[in-house]
Design a protein around this motif. Sequence first.
Motif, PDB file in Angstrom:
ATOM      1  N   HIS A  64       0.811  -1.214   0.000  1.00 53.67           N
ATOM      2  CA  HIS A  64       0.000   0.000   0.000  1.00 53.67           C
ATOM      3  C   HIS A  64       0.846   1.266   0.000  1.00 53.67           C
ATOM      4  CE1 HIS A  64      -3.444  -2.524   0.624  1.00 53.67           C
ATOM      5  NE2 HIS A  64      -2.916  -3.031   1.722  1.00 53.67           N
ATOM      6  N   GLU A  74      -1.385   7.880  -8.761  1.00 52.89           N
ATOM      7  CA  GLU A  74      -1.460   6.425  -8.845  1.00 52.89           C
ATOM      8  C   GLU A  74      -0.967   6.023 -10.232  1.00 52.89           C
ATOM      9  OE1 GLU A  74      -4.479   2.759  -7.774  1.00 52.89           O
ATOM     10  OE2 GLU A  74      -5.319   4.743  -8.138  1.00 52.89           O
ATOM     11  N   ARG A 112      -3.021   8.874 -12.435  1.00 48.28           N
ATOM     12  CA  ARG A 112      -4.175   9.643 -11.968  1.00 48.28           C
ATOM     13  C   ARG A 112      -3.821  10.351 -10.666  1.00 48.28           C
ATOM     14  NH1 ARG A 112      -8.746   8.476  -8.618  1.00 48.28           N
ATOM     15  NH2 ARG A 112      -7.813   6.465  -8.097  1.00 48.28           N
ATOM     16  N   ILE A 134      -4.426  11.702  -7.088  1.00 43.92           N
ATOM     17  CA  ILE A 134      -5.294  11.389  -5.958  1.00 43.92           C
ATOM     18  C   ILE A 134      -4.887  12.257  -4.776  1.00 43.92           C
ATOM     19  CG2 ILE A 134      -5.824   9.038  -6.695  1.00 43.92           C
ATOM     20  CD1 ILE A 134      -3.672   7.981  -4.876  1.00 43.92           C
ATOM     21  N   GLU A 167      -6.435   7.026  -1.127  1.00 40.46           N
ATOM     22  CA  GLU A 167      -7.394   6.982  -2.226  1.00 40.46           C
ATOM     23  C   GLU A 167      -6.965   6.043  -3.350  1.00 40.46           C
ATOM     24  OE1 GLU A 167      -8.285  10.854  -3.683  1.00 40.46           O
ATOM     25  OE2 GLU A 167      -9.513  11.390  -1.959  1.00 40.46           O
ATOM     26  N   ARG A 168      -5.911   5.323  -3.157  1.00 41.99           N
ATOM     27  CA  ARG A 168      -5.450   4.408  -4.210  1.00 41.99           C
ATOM     28  C   ARG A 168      -6.530   3.371  -4.507  1.00 41.99           C
ATOM     29  NH1 ARG A 168       0.017   0.662  -3.826  1.00 41.99           N
ATOM     30  NH2 ARG A 168      -0.183  -0.365  -5.868  1.00 41.99           N
ATOM     31  N   THR A 169      -6.779   3.135  -5.815  1.00 48.69           N
ATOM     32  CA  THR A 169      -7.849   2.221  -6.227  1.00 48.69           C
ATOM     33  C   THR A 169      -7.348   0.888  -6.761  1.00 48.69           C
ATOM     34  OG1 THR A 169      -7.897   3.029  -8.505  1.00 48.69           O
ATOM     35  CG2 THR A 169      -9.238   4.234  -6.871  1.00 48.69           C
ATOM     36  N   ARG A 183      -6.878   0.453  -9.862  1.00 43.10           N
ATOM     37  CA  ARG A 183      -7.438   0.338 -11.210  1.00 43.10           C
ATOM     38  C   ARG A 183      -6.448   0.860 -12.248  1.00 43.10           C
ATOM     39  NH1 ARG A 183     -12.129   2.531  -8.646  1.00 43.10           N
ATOM     40  NH2 ARG A 183     -11.705   4.538  -9.667  1.00 43.10           N
ATOM     41  N   ASP A 232      -5.449   2.484 -15.807  1.00 43.95           N
ATOM     42  CA  ASP A 232      -6.001   3.437 -16.758  1.00 43.95           C
ATOM     43  C   ASP A 232      -5.846   2.859 -18.165  1.00 43.95           C
ATOM     44  OD1 ASP A 232      -6.653   5.539 -18.409  1.00 43.95           O
ATOM     45  OD2 ASP A 232      -4.971   6.811 -17.793  1.00 43.95           O
ATOM     46  N   THR A 278      -0.579  -1.009 -10.079  1.00 44.07           N
ATOM     47  CA  THR A 278      -0.425   0.423  -9.848  1.00 44.07           C
ATOM     48  C   THR A 278       0.566   0.641  -8.711  1.00 44.07           C
ATOM     49  OG1 THR A 278      -2.225   0.613  -8.225  1.00 44.07           O
ATOM     50  CG2 THR A 278      -2.807   0.868 -10.564  1.00 44.07           C
TER      51      THR A 278
END
Length: 384
Positions: A40, A227, A279, A281, A286-288, A290, A292, A319
């Motif tokens: 993380h 991210e 992206r 953040i 807030e890391r997702t 996902r 891009d 990511t």
Amino acid sequence: MSSQFLVVGAGLAGASTAWRLAERGFSVTLVERDVPASEHGSSHGSARIFRYAYPERVYVDLVAATEPGWAELSALHGSDLVRRCGALDFGAQRDPHGLAAVLTDAGVEHELLPRDQARDRWPHIAFDTDVLLHRAGGVLDAESTVTTMVAAARARGAEVLTGWPLQRLERTGSGSASGFTAHAADGRTVSAERVVVAAGGFLPDLLTDLALPAGFLGAFPPLEVKEENAFHFPYRDDAPAQDWPTLIHKRDDICVYALPGGRDAQFHGQKVAEYDAGRVIRSAAERTGRIDPANRGRVVEHVRRFLPGLVPEPYAETTCLFTNTPTEDFVVDEADGVTVVSPCSGHGAKFAPVLGEVAADVALGTGSVPDRFRVGGRVGSSRA
């Protein structure tokens, strides 16, 4: 629990700081919101670029200063933590000739190769300009580096607390009896005389809760967390894995870096990513995870055009986090007993062994640190 130093964050910077402070004989408590080198944060995995090539001498010299530390850590680990496969720089915006001039001035061995000669040597890379090679470059194992430093800190008496997310710092006492109480999100506390915060992408959420003076906070450079996306591409059968250096390729439209992926790529692919294109953040919270699709498309097309030794279809993707300052410089500075350490902008891993030395000197008021790392001394742009 009380100690002379509390270090917040067990990534590369925090683990190095705890190790170096404990080595100097101070009592140290290292707290980590998850586990050392957590996925993380920004210090996980086995593949980061180690390189000397920078457009500014201050960073080249700082890389050179890490070499004794890397040798020390490798001896503690029992094997090399940096694999010297060489590093390549090319592309019109990467300016290999300018980088070569800096390396010449710093006394770093290197070669400047005409494009066609480089293509003959590495036919699996489609160079579009002359190429800088320096053989001391390579790949470092970030996760193993962190675990080695944490073990070294423990061996010197440091206390390591995991699953300990810092929520805020509180100043306590006054005069010679002053210090800090650190409050975890679940109500636990730790006391210390001085504090070093190396919280990576979580730093933007913490800054205003660190009992820092208003003037220091007002001068602190804005931090932007991104991210980032990274992809693993398999080697073609006619492009042997052992013949791949790391590379940075910067054109007008894109900057891409690539390196042997190690454990991250199951040892049969290159890790390839577009630099600083993720992206935005608010913080690491807030890391997702996902990917891009547009980023993937740009990287796949770049691999197709310029890395013919790879199959242009990623077999794995992930990511990661970059915490950026506007100049891409690091932050290592202290105010009233709190030292903030942020080796920012995606190029800090290679400096791990020396970051703890610099942070310890700043926290203790000894030694020196480049002015550009001080909150009030931001200059220029490193553009790593």
